[in-house]
Design an enzyme around this catalytic site. Structure first.
Site, short mmCIF file in Angstrom:
data_model
loop_
_atom_site.label_atom_id
_atom_site.label_comp_id
_atom_site.label_asym_id
_atom_site.label_seq_id
_atom_site.Cartn_x
_atom_site.Cartn_y
_atom_site.Cartn_z
N ARG A 16 0.80 -1.23 0.00
CA ARG A 16 0.00 0.00 0.00
C ARG A 16 0.83 1.28 0.00
O ARG A 16 0.32 2.34 -0.35
CB ARG A 16 -0.94 0.01 1.23
CG ARG A 16 -0.19 -0.02 2.51
CD ARG A 16 -0.90 0.33 3.76
NE ARG A 16 0.10 0.29 4.82
CZ ARG A 16 0.85 1.31 5.19
NH1 ARG A 16 0.69 2.49 4.64
NH2 ARG A 16 1.76 1.16 6.13
N ARG A 19 1.31 -20.23 32.04
CA ARG A 19 1.60 -20.31 30.60
C ARG A 19 0.58 -19.50 29.81
O ARG A 19 0.29 -19.79 28.67
CB ARG A 19 1.59 -21.78 30.15
CG ARG A 19 2.73 -22.57 30.81
CD ARG A 19 2.76 -24.01 30.35
NE ARG A 19 1.53 -24.72 30.67
CZ ARG A 19 1.44 -26.06 30.79
NH1 ARG A 19 2.52 -26.80 30.63
NH2 ARG A 19 0.30 -26.62 31.07
N CYS A 76 1.51 -3.47 14.44
CA CYS A 76 2.42 -4.37 13.72
C CYS A 76 2.88 -5.46 14.68
O CYS A 76 2.80 -6.64 14.40
CB CYS A 76 3.62 -3.62 13.20
SG CYS A 76 3.20 -2.62 11.78
N ASP A 120 9.45 -3.84 9.18
CA ASP A 120 10.34 -3.01 8.35
C ASP A 120 11.74 -3.20 8.92
O ASP A 120 12.09 -2.63 9.97
CB ASP A 120 9.84 -1.56 8.49
CG ASP A 120 10.71 -0.53 7.81
OD1 ASP A 120 11.84 -0.84 7.42
OD2 ASP A 120 10.23 0.63 7.70
N1 LIG Z 1 7.09 1.97 7.09
C1 LIG Z 1 7.06 2.02 8.42
N2 LIG Z 1 8.12 1.54 9.10
C2 LIG Z 1 8.11 1.58 10.47
O1 LIG Z 1 9.11 1.13 11.06
C3 LIG Z 1 6.98 2.13 11.15
C4 LIG Z 1 5.90 2.61 10.40
N3 LIG Z 1 5.97 2.55 9.04
N4 LIG Z 1 4.79 3.14 11.01
C5 LIG Z 1 4.63 3.18 12.44
C6 LIG Z 1 5.89 3.06 13.18
C7 LIG Z 1 6.71 4.29 13.37
N5 LIG Z 1 8.03 3.74 13.49
C8 LIG Z 1 9.18 4.45 13.15
C9 LIG Z 1 9.08 5.59 12.42
C10 LIG Z 1 10.23 6.29 12.09
C11 LIG Z 1 11.47 5.83 12.51
C12 LIG Z 1 12.68 6.61 12.16
O2 LIG Z 1 12.62 7.53 11.37
N6 LIG Z 1 13.82 6.31 12.72
C13 LIG Z 1 15.10 6.96 12.42
C14 LIG Z 1 15.30 8.23 13.19
C15 LIG Z 1 14.73 8.23 14.55
C16 LIG Z 1 14.77 9.61 15.21
O3 LIG Z 1 14.98 10.63 14.53
O4 LIG Z 1 14.63 9.66 16.43
C17 LIG Z 1 16.23 5.97 12.71
O5 LIG Z 1 17.33 6.19 12.17
O6 LIG Z 1 16.02 5.01 13.45
C18 LIG Z 1 11.56 4.66 13.26
C19 LIG Z 1 10.41 3.99 13.59
C20 LIG Z 1 8.00 2.31 13.37
N7 LIG Z 1 6.87 2.18 12.55
O1 LIG Z 2 6.64 -0.98 15.21
C1 LIG Z 2 6.54 -1.07 13.99
C2 LIG Z 2 5.52 -0.45 13.29
C3 LIG Z 2 5.49 -0.57 11.96
N1 LIG Z 2 6.43 -1.30 11.28
C4 LIG Z 2 6.36 -1.35 9.80
C5 LIG Z 2 6.01 -2.61 9.11
C6 LIG Z 2 5.49 -2.11 7.77
O2 LIG Z 2 6.62 -1.81 6.94
C7 LIG Z 2 4.79 -0.83 8.15
C8 LIG Z 2 3.30 -1.01 8.38
O3 LIG Z 2 2.64 -1.23 7.19
P1 LIG Z 2 1.45 -2.31 7.04
O4 LIG Z 2 1.00 -2.15 5.63
O5 LIG Z 2 0.40 -1.95 8.02
O6 LIG Z 2 2.06 -3.66 7.30
O7 LIG Z 2 5.39 -0.42 9.35
C9 LIG Z 2 7.44 -1.92 11.97
O8 LIG Z 2 8.32 -2.58 11.39
N2 LIG Z 2 7.46 -1.79 13.31
#
Ligand SMILES: Nc1nc(=O)c2c([nH]1)NC[C@@H]1CN(c3ccc(C(=O)N[C@@H](CCC(=O)O)C(=O)O)cc3)CN21
Ligand SMILES: O=c1ccn([C@H]2C[C@H](O)[C@@H](COP(=O)(O)O)O2)c(=O)[nH]1
EC number: 2.1.1.45
Length: 289
Positions: A21, A153, A173, A196
């Protein structure tokens, strides 16, 4: 951390290209699992700099039970893309961890806890809710004196509520986790429906490992293992180069965590300190929204 690098290598070698998506394609594998022994150190990645403070704010946000990010967004932007202007979120982990709705109408013979249950309270709006984290902490303490505890458990936390999750902009997730006691060690297993590998997984691994350490300390256990199963374990195409770069880097010694001597429910951000963390430089990854 070898387990993480092994996973990256496995998905790069075996992943199948898949659309999703977000419009950014992934290479995906099915049901990848790994385990980490928490007694060997705190599994915060060293092959890139991790934003530990953002992860720690996120963990305390989960534990707060808040259904919005009005407070979290003052500390980190990682959840902003999924909330509205007011900081409202269609699904929040902590809401279900600490305030899972309990039905008040049951079928003949079926049971649901009522207000007399130690983990159930009635909120101001009238809704009955269940505190799953307190249930885990209390059960783990009771198991110290009663190894035959009936719920020994059954130490499960669930963040998935179908009536919410199936219509939400972003359903959980990491949607369920289980605690397990072996000897005097506390283990935790996390099931994640979608992972991810470049961005989310390093945070999820660090978050649940720390939560396990905090609960072990509160309940008088040694730390055991953190196990993680990721059902759709994927790498976004624009993350491949950064992950390949990480594979060339030698993992460094793991950091340690210090938790202040305070009751679990009184712990705050300042009570958790990361010690001896050394890492390779930052790698920037763009998040797919
Ligand atoms: N595509 C996607 N991947 C994700 O990991 C994810 C989502 N969506 N949606 C919900 C949450 C939000 N989460 C996230 C979102 C952003 C970062 C991120 O940008 N991390 C960077 C910088 C962190 C910062 O600036 O503090 C990193 O280098 O880890 C990490 C987890 C995990 N989740
Ligand atoms: O804690 C988290 C939250 C989100 N993610 C990642 C996994 C996917 O790449 C996206 C969510 O997209 P969906 O289409 O709902 O699966 O965010 C993660 O790794 N960890």
């Amino acid at each position: 951390m070898k387990q993480y690098l092994d996973m990256v290598k496995y998905v790069l070698d075996n992943g199948i290209k898949k659309e999703n998506r977000t419009g950014v394609d992934t290479i995906s594998t099915f049901a990848y699992s790994y385990k980490v022994d928490l007694s060997k150190g705190y599994p915060l990645l060293t092959t890139k700099k991790m934003y530990f403070n953002s992860m720690l704010h996120e963990l305390f946000w989960y534990l707060s039970g808040e259904e919005h990010i009005k407070n979290l967004r003052k500390k980190t932007k990682i959840w902003d893309a999924w909330a509205d202007e007011e900081g409202r979120l269609e699904t929040a982990y902590g809401r279900f961890w600490r305030r899972y709705p309990v039905p008040e109408i049951s079928l003949d013979g079926e049971v649901f806890a009522d207000e007399n249950n130690p983990w159930v309270t009635r909120e101001k709006n009238g809704q009955l809710v269940f505190d799953q984290i307190q249930y885990i902490v209390d059960t783990l303490k009771e198991m110290k004196t009663n190894p035959n505890h009936k719920n020994g458990r059954r130490m499960i936390v669930l963040a998935w509520n179908p009536g919410n999750a199936t219509i939400s902009k972003l359903p959980p997730c990491h949607y369920t986790f289980a605690f397990n006691v072996l000897g005097n060690k506390l283990n935790c297993h996390l099931t994640q429906r979608s992972g991810d590998i470049a961005l989310g997984i390093p945070f999820n691994l660090a978050c649940y490992s720390l939560l396990t350490m905090m609960i072990a300390k509160e309940c008088g256990y040694e730390v055991g293992e953190f196990a993680h199963t990721i059902i759709d374990a994927h790498i976004y195409e624009n993350h491949i180069e950064g992950l390949k770069e990480q594979l060339t880097r030698e993992p460094l010694k793991l950091a340690r965590i210090n938790i202040a001597d305070k009751p679990f429910n009184e712990l705050t951000f300042e009570d958790i300190t990361l010690e001896d963390y050394e890492s390779h430089p930052v790698i920037k990854f763009e998040v797919a929204v």
